[in-house]
Design an enzyme around this catalytic site. Structure first.
Site, PDB file in Angstrom:
ATOM      1  CE  LYS A 110      69.014  49.913  39.516  1.00  0.00           C
ATOM      2  NZ  LYS A 110      67.564  50.006  39.785  1.00  0.00           N
ATOM      3  NE  ARG A 131      65.849  58.924  37.148  1.00  0.00           N
ATOM      4  CZ  ARG A 131      65.185  58.686  36.045  1.00  0.00           C
ATOM      5  NH1 ARG A 131      63.904  58.418  36.103  1.00  0.00           N
ATOM      6  NH2 ARG A 131      65.769  58.685  34.885  1.00  0.00           N
ATOM      7  CD  GLU A 167      66.252  53.517  44.593  1.00  0.00           C
ATOM      8  OE1 GLU A 167      66.989  54.443  44.162  1.00  0.00           O
ATOM      9  OE2 GLU A 167      65.471  52.882  43.878  1.00  0.00           O
ATOM     10  CB  CYS A 401      30.283  19.364  40.864  1.00  0.00           C
ATOM     11  SG  CYS A 401      30.157  21.006  41.595  1.00  0.00           S
ATOM     12  CB  CYS A 404      26.041  20.294  43.101  1.00  0.00           C
ATOM     13  SG  CYS A 404      26.605  19.910  41.425  1.00  0.00           S
ATOM     14  CB  CYS A 419      29.792  21.508  37.846  1.00  0.00           C
ATOM     15  SG  CYS A 419      28.187  21.073  38.537  1.00  0.00           S
TER      16      CYS A 419
HETATM   17 ZN   LIG Z   1      28.183  21.557  40.770  1.00  0.00          ZN
END
Ligand SMILES: [Zn+2]
Length: 451
Positions: A110, A131, A167, A401, A404, A419
């Site tokens: 199919k 269709r 199809e 983080c 930073c 952070c």
């Molecule tokens: Zn940060």
């Protein structure tokens, strides 16, 4: 007081009933089309009069399209009953065996595309129809069908009339080319080959359709005049002798076990075909048998579509990228070797948070199983533990983080790690982007100046 719009609706509904329910049309297709055109014109002039039950809006309005010309179906283009387990397949086979004498089944792929019917008169293609609502009418896409290479415009061994259905789909290769071009032109890319094929078949400009390179497989003979076929596969042989491209993988079976085996075999080929399939169809081979078992108002009773579980593939997790959101939230994203799923190449999936990572027990270097949720969004299903290289450890979002270097802490009652840096550039940049708007100017440059 009744006016012409009401009158037309009444007349058209009467003829729809004659044609579909009484099987006794009183007017020609052309006359019907003229009535419909008149009603459409009046409704266009008086849009406030358009009602959902108007014949122009039939069945949820799926067949209606502003620029489209509609064509009545001579034979309904029904969809199939979906089944999802071996048990349901077996039930279908047994039910057929109870009603019929030694029925034969055909199992075939199919294709994941959209249905189109093509009519030939004396071997010459006249009309191609989508269709639409499947029952009453579809959209005329003849001009676009003409530019599909797999569509035969002429048959080598003509008969007075034949309508075939198949199809329309897009190969992975053609799909990639279209999306590459869309990207180049700065246009929106398509989510998957099926969406792209649907949009392309209904293009108003057949030059675009041609460029995008659609393909087609035929999977049924809808109606014939001047020749009859005993079985579905006999019909396929006739079509093949005419150079018509029929479904590639089909197999005749007699027992439930054979049917199930054929379904499994198609499932194994999935992902290696160069185009997407979304299931296997099991249908009766003998055409008289099909008439005997008949159909409901929605689906034929002589066929079912087995749907495979979502396609999934193994790949290797190469990296986990950490991004810091506007609120300071740190989000991990898995970066893995590209794999093709549901028509597109994917190499990233979200890992949400540390809890998600812990539940999966995932680490860089692990072999992972990826699937697409809703056939669109890549998701990681599991980790293949047996393939874990020695030394691989579960990933831990760092307590600093990544942007930073300020401490990152887990928020109480949520799984988020944030952070805590007051002047975190990641957060600041997001603030500014959010404020100014991404498209307003060269934001990255602006951010660099500010910071
Ligand atoms: Zn940060």
């Amino acid at each position: 007081m009744k006016d012409r719009i009401d009158e037309l609706r009444e007349i058209i509904n009467y003829h729809i009933d004659c044609y579909y329910n009484q099987d006794d049309p009183e007017i020609t297709d052309y006359e019907y089309d003229m009535l419909m055109q008149e009603l459409k014109k009046l409704e266009a002039e008086h849009p406030e009069r358009i009602t959902p039950d108007s014949p122009t809006q039939h069945v949820g309005g799926t067949a209606k399209r502003e620029a489209g010309v509609l064509v009545r179906h001579r034979v309904p283009m029904l969809s199939l009953q979906d089944v999802f387990s071996k048990e349901e397949v077996m039930q279908f086979v047994e039910s057929m065996q109870q009603q019929l004498d030694h029925p034969e089944f055909v199992v075939e792929t199919k294709i994941d595309g959209l249905s189109m019917a093509i009519r030939y008169t004396d071997g010459v293609m006249t009309t191609a129809i989508t269709r639409g609502d499947g029952i009453i009418q579809g959209e005329d896409v003849t001009e676009n069908a003409r530019v599909i290479k797999d569509v035969k415009k002429k048959l080598k061994h003509p008969i007075p009339y034949i309508e075939i259905r198949g199809e329309v789909y897009m190969t992975n290769e053609a799909f990639d080319a279209v999306n590459a071009k869309q990207e180049l032109l700065g246009k929106k890319t398509f989510a998957n080959p099926r969406n792209c094929a649907a949009g392309t078949l209904r293009q108003l400009d057949s030059k675009i359709t041609k460029e995008r390179n659609l393909s087609m497989f035929i999977f049924n003979i809808q109606e014939t005049q001047g020749r009859t076929f005993t079985t579905h596969t006999e019909g396929y042989e006739y079509l093949k002798s005419n150079g018509v491209k029929v479904i590639e993988n089909y197999q005749v079976c007699t027992t439930g076990e054979e049917v199930w085996e054929a379904i499994q075999k198609i499932g194994e080929q999935r992902g290696k075909l160069g185009y997407d399939i979304d299931g296997a169809v099991v249908k009766l081979n003998n055409l008289q048998d099909r008439v005997t078992v008949g159909e409901t108002s929605k689906v034929p009773r002589w066929a079912v579509a087995y749907k495979y579980p979502p396609e999934e593939k193994e790949t290797v997790l190469r990296d986990i990228e950490l991004s810091v959101g506007r609120t300071g939230r740190i989000t991990p994203t898995a970066i893995f070797d590209p794999i093709r799923l549901c028509g597109t190449s994917v190499s990233r999936a979200t890992l949400h948070n540390q809890d998600f990572i812990d539940d999966l027990d995932i680490g860089i270097g692990d072999t992972i199983v990826v699937y697409k949720s809703g056939e669109i969004i890549p998701k990681i299903k599991s980790v293949v533990k047996e393939k874990r290289p020695t030394g691989t450890v579960r990933f831990q979002i760092p307590d600093r983080c990544p942007v930073c270097g300020a401490p990152a802490v887990r928020e109480k009652e949520t799984a988020d790690i944030k952070c805590t840096g007051i002047s975190c550039p990641a957060q600041k940049e997001r603030h500014i982007i959010n404020f100014v708007g991404r498209d307003a100017m060269d934001i990255k440059a602006l951010v660099r100046i500010i910071l």
